[in-house]
Design a protein around this motif. Structure first.
Motif, PDB file in Angstrom:
ATOM      1  N   THR A   1       0.881  -1.082  -0.137  1.00  0.00           N
ATOM      2  CA  THR A   1      -0.130   0.040   0.033  1.00  0.00           C
ATOM      3  C   THR A   1       0.961   1.246   0.033  1.00  0.00           C
ATOM      4  O   THR A   1       0.706   2.240  -0.649  1.00  0.00           O
ATOM      5  CB  THR A   1      -1.045   0.152   1.152  1.00  0.00           C
ATOM      6  OG1 THR A   1      -1.758  -1.164   1.397  1.00  0.00           O
ATOM      7  CG2 THR A   1      -1.774   1.048   1.112  1.00  0.00           C
ATOM      8  N   ILE A   2       1.749   1.314   0.837  1.00  0.00           N
ATOM      9  CA  ILE A   2       2.996   2.528   0.842  1.00  0.00           C
ATOM     10  C   ILE A   2       3.614   2.484  -0.348  1.00  0.00           C
ATOM     11  O   ILE A   2       3.669   3.865  -0.903  1.00  0.00           O
ATOM     12  CB  ILE A   2       3.743   2.209   1.931  1.00  0.00           C
ATOM     13  CG1 ILE A   2       3.122   1.975   3.492  1.00  0.00           C
ATOM     14  CG2 ILE A   2       5.020   3.199   1.896  1.00  0.00           C
ATOM     15  CD1 ILE A   2       3.892   1.512   4.511  1.00  0.00           C
ATOM     16  N   ASP A   3       3.834   1.302  -0.902  1.00  0.00           N
ATOM     17  CA  ASP A   3       4.841   1.504  -2.166  1.00  0.00           C
ATOM     18  C   ASP A   3       3.984   2.124  -3.358  1.00  0.00           C
ATOM     19  O   ASP A   3       4.472   2.836  -4.062  1.00  0.00           O
ATOM     20  CB  ASP A   3       5.480   0.083  -2.548  1.00  0.00           C
ATOM     21  CG  ASP A   3       6.343  -0.438  -1.563  1.00  0.00           C
ATOM     22  OD1 ASP A   3       6.810   0.493  -0.921  1.00  0.00           O
ATOM     23  OD2 ASP A   3       6.880  -1.510  -1.526  1.00  0.00           O
TER      24      ASP A   3
ATOM     25  N   ARG B   1      -3.609  15.813  -5.022  1.00  0.00           N
ATOM     26  CA  ARG B   1      -3.749  14.867  -4.241  1.00  0.00           C
ATOM     27  C   ARG B   1      -4.715  15.400  -2.878  1.00  0.00           C
ATOM     28  O   ARG B   1      -5.290  14.672  -2.594  1.00  0.00           O
ATOM     29  CB  ARG B   1      -2.484  14.407  -3.487  1.00  0.00           C
ATOM     30  CG  ARG B   1      -1.566  13.992  -4.537  1.00  0.00           C
ATOM     31  CD  ARG B   1      -1.697  12.432  -4.849  1.00  0.00           C
ATOM     32  NE  ARG B   1      -0.548  12.226  -5.986  1.00  0.00           N
ATOM     33  CZ  ARG B   1      -0.746  12.246  -7.277  1.00  0.00           C
ATOM     34  NH1 ARG B   1      -1.835  12.457  -7.660  1.00  0.00           N
ATOM     35  NH2 ARG B   1       0.373  11.962  -8.198  1.00  0.00           N
ATOM     36  N   MET B   2      -4.473  16.639  -2.586  1.00  0.00           N
ATOM     37  CA  MET B   2      -5.228  17.105  -1.464  1.00  0.00           C
ATOM     38  C   MET B   2      -6.426  17.578  -1.913  1.00  0.00           C
ATOM     39  O   MET B   2      -7.512  17.388  -1.301  1.00  0.00           O
ATOM     40  CB  MET B   2      -4.222  18.376  -0.863  1.00  0.00           C
ATOM     41  CG  MET B   2      -3.167  17.967  -0.143  1.00  0.00           C
ATOM     42  SD  MET B   2      -3.535  16.908   1.265  1.00  0.00           S
ATOM     43  CE  MET B   2      -4.754  18.086   2.060  1.00  0.00           C
ATOM     44  N   CYS B   3      -6.701  18.399  -3.003  1.00  0.00           N
ATOM     45  CA  CYS B   3      -7.974  19.025  -3.706  1.00  0.00           C
ATOM     46  C   CYS B   3      -8.875  18.153  -4.533  1.00  0.00           C
ATOM     47  O   CYS B   3     -10.052  18.100  -4.384  1.00  0.00           O
ATOM     48  CB  CYS B   3      -7.780  20.410  -4.398  1.00  0.00           C
ATOM     49  SG  CYS B   3      -6.678  21.653  -3.183  1.00  0.00           S
TER      50      CYS B   3
ATOM     51  N   TYR C   1      -6.202  13.310   7.883  1.00  0.00           N
ATOM     52  CA  TYR C   1      -5.379  11.975   7.725  1.00  0.00           C
ATOM     53  C   TYR C   1      -4.679  12.153   6.160  1.00  0.00           C
ATOM     54  O   TYR C   1      -3.636  11.501   5.940  1.00  0.00           O
ATOM     55  CB  TYR C   1      -6.465  10.682   7.753  1.00  0.00           C
ATOM     56  CG  TYR C   1      -6.830  10.705   9.459  1.00  0.00           C
ATOM     57  CD1 TYR C   1      -6.424   9.948  10.216  1.00  0.00           C
ATOM     58  CD2 TYR C   1      -8.078  11.335   9.462  1.00  0.00           C
ATOM     59  CE1 TYR C   1      -6.790   9.823  11.522  1.00  0.00           C
ATOM     60  CE2 TYR C   1      -8.582  11.001  10.833  1.00  0.00           C
ATOM     61  CZ  TYR C   1      -7.884  10.215  11.744  1.00  0.00           C
ATOM     62  OH  TYR C   1      -8.606  10.231  12.861  1.00  0.00           O
ATOM     63  N   ARG C   2      -5.419  12.636   5.367  1.00  0.00           N
ATOM     64  CA  ARG C   2      -4.973  12.803   3.807  1.00  0.00           C
ATOM     65  C   ARG C   2      -3.880  13.844   3.848  1.00  0.00           C
ATOM     66  O   ARG C   2      -2.796  13.134   3.327  1.00  0.00           O
ATOM     67  CB  ARG C   2      -6.000  13.450   2.933  1.00  0.00           C
ATOM     68  CG  ARG C   2      -5.701  13.445   1.424  1.00  0.00           C
ATOM     69  CD  ARG C   2      -6.817  14.241   0.763  1.00  0.00           C
ATOM     70  NE  ARG C   2      -8.168  14.257   1.371  1.00  0.00           N
ATOM     71  CZ  ARG C   2      -8.874  15.350   1.248  1.00  0.00           C
ATOM     72  NH1 ARG C   2      -8.608  16.341   0.868  1.00  0.00           N
ATOM     73  NH2 ARG C   2      -9.954  14.958   1.894  1.00  0.00           N
ATOM     74  N   VAL C   3      -3.745  14.690   4.388  1.00  0.00           N
ATOM     75  CA  VAL C   3      -2.616  15.420   4.396  1.00  0.00           C
ATOM     76  C   VAL C   3      -1.216  14.822   4.859  1.00  0.00           C
ATOM     77  O   VAL C   3      -0.013  15.164   4.679  1.00  0.00           O
ATOM     78  CB  VAL C   3      -2.692  17.000   5.094  1.00  0.00           C
ATOM     79  CG1 VAL C   3      -2.906  16.889   6.565  1.00  0.00           C
ATOM     80  CG2 VAL C   3      -1.710  17.891   4.559  1.00  0.00           C
ATOM     81  N   VAL C   4      -1.400  13.971   5.901  1.00  0.00           N
ATOM     82  CA  VAL C   4      -0.277  13.108   6.511  1.00  0.00           C
ATOM     83  C   VAL C   4       0.128  12.344   5.677  1.00  0.00           C
ATOM     84  O   VAL C   4       1.490  12.043   5.497  1.00  0.00           O
ATOM     85  CB  VAL C   4      -0.772  12.623   8.140  1.00  0.00           C
ATOM     86  CG1 VAL C   4       0.384  11.727   8.344  1.00  0.00           C
ATOM     87  CG2 VAL C   4      -0.859  13.732   8.944  1.00  0.00           C
ATOM     88  N   ILE C   5      -0.758  11.409   4.888  1.00  0.00           N
ATOM     89  CA  ILE C   5      -0.307  10.410   4.172  1.00  0.00           C
ATOM     90  C   ILE C   5       0.268  10.986   2.665  1.00  0.00           C
ATOM     91  O   ILE C   5       1.250  10.363   2.341  1.00  0.00           O
ATOM     92  CB  ILE C   5      -1.519   9.543   3.862  1.00  0.00           C
ATOM     93  CG1 ILE C   5      -0.747   7.969   3.310  1.00  0.00           C
ATOM     94  CG2 ILE C   5      -2.354   9.911   2.898  1.00  0.00           C
ATOM     95  CD1 ILE C   5      -1.826   6.671   3.154  1.00  0.00           C
TER      96      ILE C   5
ATOM     97  N   ASP D   1       3.981   9.528   2.730  1.00  0.00           N
ATOM     98  CA  ASP D   1       4.199   8.354   1.674  1.00  0.00           C
ATOM     99  C   ASP D   1       4.091   8.735   0.185  1.00  0.00           C
ATOM    100  O   ASP D   1       4.679   8.077  -0.340  1.00  0.00           O
ATOM    101  CB  ASP D   1       3.146   7.113   1.910  1.00  0.00           C
ATOM    102  CG  ASP D   1       3.072   6.604   3.136  1.00  0.00           C
ATOM    103  OD1 ASP D   1       4.209   6.587   3.740  1.00  0.00           O
ATOM    104  OD2 ASP D   1       2.374   5.992   3.517  1.00  0.00           O
ATOM    105  N   ILE D   2       3.824  10.010  -0.101  1.00  0.00           N
ATOM    106  CA  ILE D   2       3.874  10.620  -1.567  1.00  0.00           C
ATOM    107  C   ILE D   2       4.909  11.567  -1.767  1.00  0.00           C
ATOM    108  O   ILE D   2       5.909  11.227  -2.562  1.00  0.00           O
ATOM    109  CB  ILE D   2       2.486  11.147  -2.035  1.00  0.00           C
ATOM    110  CG1 ILE D   2       1.322   9.937  -2.062  1.00  0.00           C
ATOM    111  CG2 ILE D   2       2.532  11.579  -3.218  1.00  0.00           C
ATOM    112  CD1 ILE D   2      -0.023  10.489  -2.239  1.00  0.00           C
TER     113      ILE D   2
END
Lengths: 69, 214
Positions: free
Chosen positions: A41-43, B47-49, B156-160, B164-165
């Motif tokens: 999922t992370i990848d 990704r955010m909006c 949660y979205r802003v953190v991931i 991770d992105i």
């Protein structure tokens, strides 16, 4: 155990807890599978495609007169 | 050979020199900063909006604010981190006034996330988690993941997205968002679990739709 898995993947656990999770995962097939799915999922997030800016918007930004704002 | 760490330092130095020049009166060089980060910021905005219009507005608002307040930048953190702090703030403000996409629920409770997990069903690693990444990630899946990220509550979205992105560390994401590192880690884990469950559902659906071999 599930609560620790992101910290395990990110290497954010102290050594004792890291070894606890590692040892558990090595003997628990379900946790091993869960860990692989979480890692994937992370990848997948990491390698999401990006989109280019539209040419018109990019030109709008570059032509903006930043000097005089 | 240049290591990732030295590359990062070089990038930081490059920003730092440019910013010092701009702050010393060369505001005509600001467009170089825009050019350097516009693509990354635009994708952060998407990704955010979730839509091009808001993402473009966010990019413009961010660069306007950076231009106005660049003199206040003290070089105590990487410029990129400060830029994303401004951008994240612009995203959150824009979301409040946007006519697009109503905001999903605000919390991901631990009970709700873990209540749907059935470890006994995990008999073997599914193909989407065992095959090489390049065999799994395609345009349709990419669109699905983007939609799933947008379905996350904003905090949660802003953190991931940052972790991770965009690839910020926990400490950097915490500084950008003004949160404790513990809080970032809790939100990140919940967001990842949400996405993992979403992906499992997606692949179960895709697999069940696939024609069975003759």
């Amino acid at each position: 155990m599930i609560a620790k898995l992101s910290d395990y993947i990110d290497n954010n656990l102290d050594e004792a807890m890291y070894m606890t999770v590692k040892n558990h995962a090595s003997t628990c097939p379900q946790c091993t599978i869960f860990l692989k799915m979480l890692q994937r999922t992370i990848d997948l997030c990491k390698y999401l495609e990006t989109r280019p800016l539209s040419e018109s918007f990019s030109q709008k930004l570059s032509k903006k007169s930043w000097k005089t704002l | 050979m240049m290591t990732p760490k030295s590359e990062s330092r070089k990038e930081q130095d490059k920003d730092s020199n440019l910013i010092k020049a701009i702050n010393a009166g060369r505001s005509d060089l600001f467009h170089l900063l825009v050019k350097r980060y516009q693509h990354k910021l635009y994708n952060f905005g998407l990704r955010m909006c979730g839509n091009k219009h808001d993402a473009e507005d966010m990019v413009q608002d961010t660069f306007l604010n950076v231009f106005r307040f660049l003199n206040n930048f003290r070089h105590e953190s990487k410029f990129k981190n400060w830029l994303y702090k401004v951008a994240a703030s612009a995203c959150l403000q824009r979301k409040r006034v946007s006519k697009y996409a109503p905001e999903p629920e605000k919390e991901l409770s631990w009970e709700a996330l873990t209540g749907v997990i059935d470890m006994n069903k995990l008999a073997e690693t599914p193909r989407w988690a065992s095959q090489p990444l390049e065999n799994v990630l395609n345009a349709e899946l990419s669109d699905h993941i983007k939609a799933a990220i947008l379905a996350l509550p904003e905090k949660y979205r802003v953190v991931i997205v940052l972790r991770d992105i965009e690839g910020f560390s926990t400490a950097e994401a915490a500084k950008i968002l003004g949160l404790s590192q513990t809080n970032v880690k809790v939100r990140l884990h919940r967001a990842r679990l949400f996405l993992k469950e979403n992906l499992e559902d997606y692949f179960n659906h895709v697999t069940s739709k696939a024609p069975s071999p003759k």
